[in-house]
Design an enzyme around this catalytic site. Sequence first.
Site, PDB file in Angstrom:
ATOM      1  CB  CYS A  71      -0.907  -0.015   1.229  1.00 61.39           C
ATOM      2  SG  CYS A  71      -1.834   1.499   1.432  1.00 61.39           S
ATOM      3  CB  CYS A 125      -0.641   2.460   4.096  1.00 56.19           C
ATOM      4  SG  CYS A 125      -2.115   1.817   3.347  1.00 56.19           S
ATOM      5  CG  ASP A 126       3.098   1.141   4.515  1.00 50.82           C
ATOM      6  OD1 ASP A 126       2.661   1.615   5.575  1.00 50.82           O
ATOM      7  OD2 ASP A 126       2.861  -0.014   4.132  1.00 50.82           O
TER       8      ASP A 126
END
Length: 317
Positions: free
Chosen positions: A137, A140-141
Amino acid sequence: MEKKELLDLIIIGGGPAGLTAGMYASRSKMNVLMLEKMMPGGNVSITAEVENYPGTPNITGPDLVDLMEKQAREFGLEIKSEEVLNIEPGAGTEGHHVKTDTNEYYAKSVLVVSGSSPRKIGCVGESEHLGRGVSYCATCDGAFFREKEIAVVGGGDSAVEEALYLTKFASKVTIIHRRDKLRATKVIQDKAFKHPKIDFIWDTVVEGIESEKMIVDNLKLKNVKTNEITNLKVQGIFVFVGYIPATSFVPGIVDKDQAGFIKTDMEMRTNLPGIFAAGDIIVKKQRQIITACGDAATAIKSIEFYNEWFYEDEQYI
Ligand code: NAP
């Protein structure tokens, strides 16, 4: 024994297909419940940017699904955060029986829109380094990789779009693809080919994800044409090699293809009366947000028709 309420429809999954179905069903005044094990939004809620959904140019994935959820709730959609464990088909009798981790429900129709989860490469070191340099992701990261060199695996729309997004953070992004041609849409390919921070390694698979101190620092790569093994020093690897349909709770007698995607007809009917499916979970060529939403609208129209004849015609299919 207390008789359970018979709902018109249970929608399983809260991605764009589920939210569209929820909006259409609530707007049609159906007695409908959506069950979503996490937050509504599905894979789009972890997509950095969506540039091909009509009317909303350059919107982020989370913003797009927030709008969809808001619109569905405004028509009265009820969403419960429960994980569906199984469906016992019961068309023509007491309705389909849907069991979750905390509850059970009955409904005339069930719409499966549970989407899919990221496929793993399956190489040595992948699961050991999850959250330690391995990610599925970018939204997200991505921010953890500021000024770092990272790799993206895959050649489809997801890999190339997310690689472009990751250039906002990383100093260099190397796309590793198992063939010498990308599968991604041409316009996205062109952006990636022109991007000064993006490099490509062709005809190559990742054989191992390695580290000295449990934070990714090396990839062992194999050229599939020459069998040559090389090393690539990176501090992170993002994997986008497709998705696996989430159908563990779907009855085995529902027809699926070899990869586990649900077979439907053009009305989004499965082979079981009263069980419908739509979006990324079904067998089809185009997996786009707009096609998922289109499938869902079609499904609700079929479900309205099916429910109207539910008791009158048990032979319906
Ligand atoms: P995809 O189109 O199935 O592409 C998966 C990629 O991963 C392919 O390039 C494939 O290589 C590669 N791959 C598969 N298994 C692999 C393995 N074990 N090791 C290494 N590489 C592997 O998946 P996706 O990119 O996630 O897209 C899924 C669907 O969503 C597609 O229909 C896509 O068009 C759609 N999508 C659309 C948008 C958009 O419209 N903006 C954005 C994202 C996704 P090969 O090419 O050799 O098979």
